[in-house]
Design an enzyme around this catalytic site. Structure first.
Site, short mmCIF file in Angstrom:
data_model
loop_
_atom_site.label_atom_id
_atom_site.label_comp_id
_atom_site.label_asym_id
_atom_site.label_seq_id
_atom_site.Cartn_x
_atom_site.Cartn_y
_atom_site.Cartn_z
N TYR A 78 36.65 28.82 28.62
CA TYR A 78 37.03 28.32 29.75
C TYR A 78 38.20 28.44 29.60
O TYR A 78 39.11 28.60 31.07
CB TYR A 78 36.06 27.25 30.05
CG TYR A 78 36.03 26.56 31.25
CD1 TYR A 78 35.45 27.10 32.25
CD2 TYR A 78 37.28 26.04 32.11
CE1 TYR A 78 35.42 27.14 33.87
CE2 TYR A 78 37.17 25.54 33.31
CZ TYR A 78 36.53 26.36 33.69
OH TYR A 78 36.55 25.95 35.42
N HIS A 88 41.67 29.89 32.12
CA HIS A 88 42.39 29.22 33.44
C HIS A 88 44.11 29.08 32.16
O HIS A 88 44.58 29.49 33.93
CB HIS A 88 41.50 28.45 33.35
CG HIS A 88 40.51 28.16 34.70
ND1 HIS A 88 39.29 28.80 33.45
CD2 HIS A 88 40.87 28.03 35.72
CE1 HIS A 88 38.45 28.42 34.66
NE2 HIS A 88 39.00 27.94 36.31
N TYR A 142 45.38 21.54 41.92
CA TYR A 142 44.62 22.63 41.73
C TYR A 142 43.74 21.80 39.98
O TYR A 142 45.03 21.99 39.53
CB TYR A 142 43.97 23.44 41.68
CG TYR A 142 42.69 24.12 41.70
CD1 TYR A 142 40.91 23.29 41.48
CD2 TYR A 142 42.04 25.15 41.54
CE1 TYR A 142 39.85 23.54 40.58
CE2 TYR A 142 40.72 25.38 41.68
CZ TYR A 142 39.73 24.30 41.21
OH TYR A 142 38.49 25.12 41.17
N TRP A 188 36.20 36.99 39.57
CA TRP A 188 36.82 35.57 38.85
C TRP A 188 35.20 35.13 38.72
O TRP A 188 34.59 35.00 37.94
CB TRP A 188 36.83 34.76 39.30
CG TRP A 188 37.89 33.37 39.08
CD1 TRP A 188 36.68 32.41 39.15
CD2 TRP A 188 38.46 33.12 37.58
NE1 TRP A 188 37.39 31.36 38.00
CE2 TRP A 188 38.68 32.21 37.32
CE3 TRP A 188 39.55 34.62 36.88
CZ2 TRP A 188 39.32 31.83 36.09
CZ3 TRP A 188 40.00 33.79 36.21
CH2 TRP A 188 39.88 32.27 35.62
N TRP A 189 33.66 35.37 39.85
CA TRP A 189 32.82 34.47 39.50
C TRP A 189 31.48 35.61 38.20
O TRP A 189 32.03 34.90 37.94
CB TRP A 189 32.22 34.40 40.31
CG TRP A 189 32.47 32.81 41.65
CD1 TRP A 189 33.46 31.92 41.41
CD2 TRP A 189 31.82 32.65 42.84
NE1 TRP A 189 33.11 31.81 42.59
CE2 TRP A 189 32.90 31.87 43.28
CE3 TRP A 189 31.27 33.46 43.66
CZ2 TRP A 189 32.41 32.01 44.55
CZ3 TRP A 189 30.73 33.83 45.30
CH2 TRP A 189 31.21 32.13 45.47
#
Length: 104
Positions: A18, A22, A41, A76-77
């Site tokens: 993860y 990112h 964010y 992206w999902w």
């Protein structure tokens, strides 16, 4: 500006994948978020529960949750679905959090 927070869940052992994904966030996704009024964010990780805590500073009434129909977001999902708990449309299962304290 508004502040939004929500939580999501990683699959066990997926923290580094993860983080890595990112660190290499797609420029077109970053631009889309910025263009949507998201100026900050942050995502934090709770190792005890594999829970992600996300915080966004957004233009009034906006947020990443409002971009569900965008092709880049859906792509992206799909990219993230193997390491997160997701809904049937591959969107991350997320729970909005109510702000109960803010110190300026």
């Amino acid at each position: 500006m508004e502040r939004l927070a929500f939580k999501m869940k990683l699959k066990t052992g997926a923290k580094e994948a993860y983080r890595q994904r990112h660190e290499n966030i797609w420029p077109e996704l970053k631009k889309l978020l910025s263009d949507a009024g998201i100026s900050e964010y942050s995502i934090f990780f709770d190792a005890e529960t594999d829970t992600l805590f996300a915080f966004q500073k957004v233009a009034a009434g906006n947020g990443s949750q409002d971009l569900a129909e965008h092709q880049i977001v859906q792509k992206w999902w799909q990219y993230m679905a193997d390491i997160m708990e997701v809904n049937s449309d591959l969107s991350p299962k997320s729970v909005p959090l109510d702000e109960i304290f803010y110190m300026k």
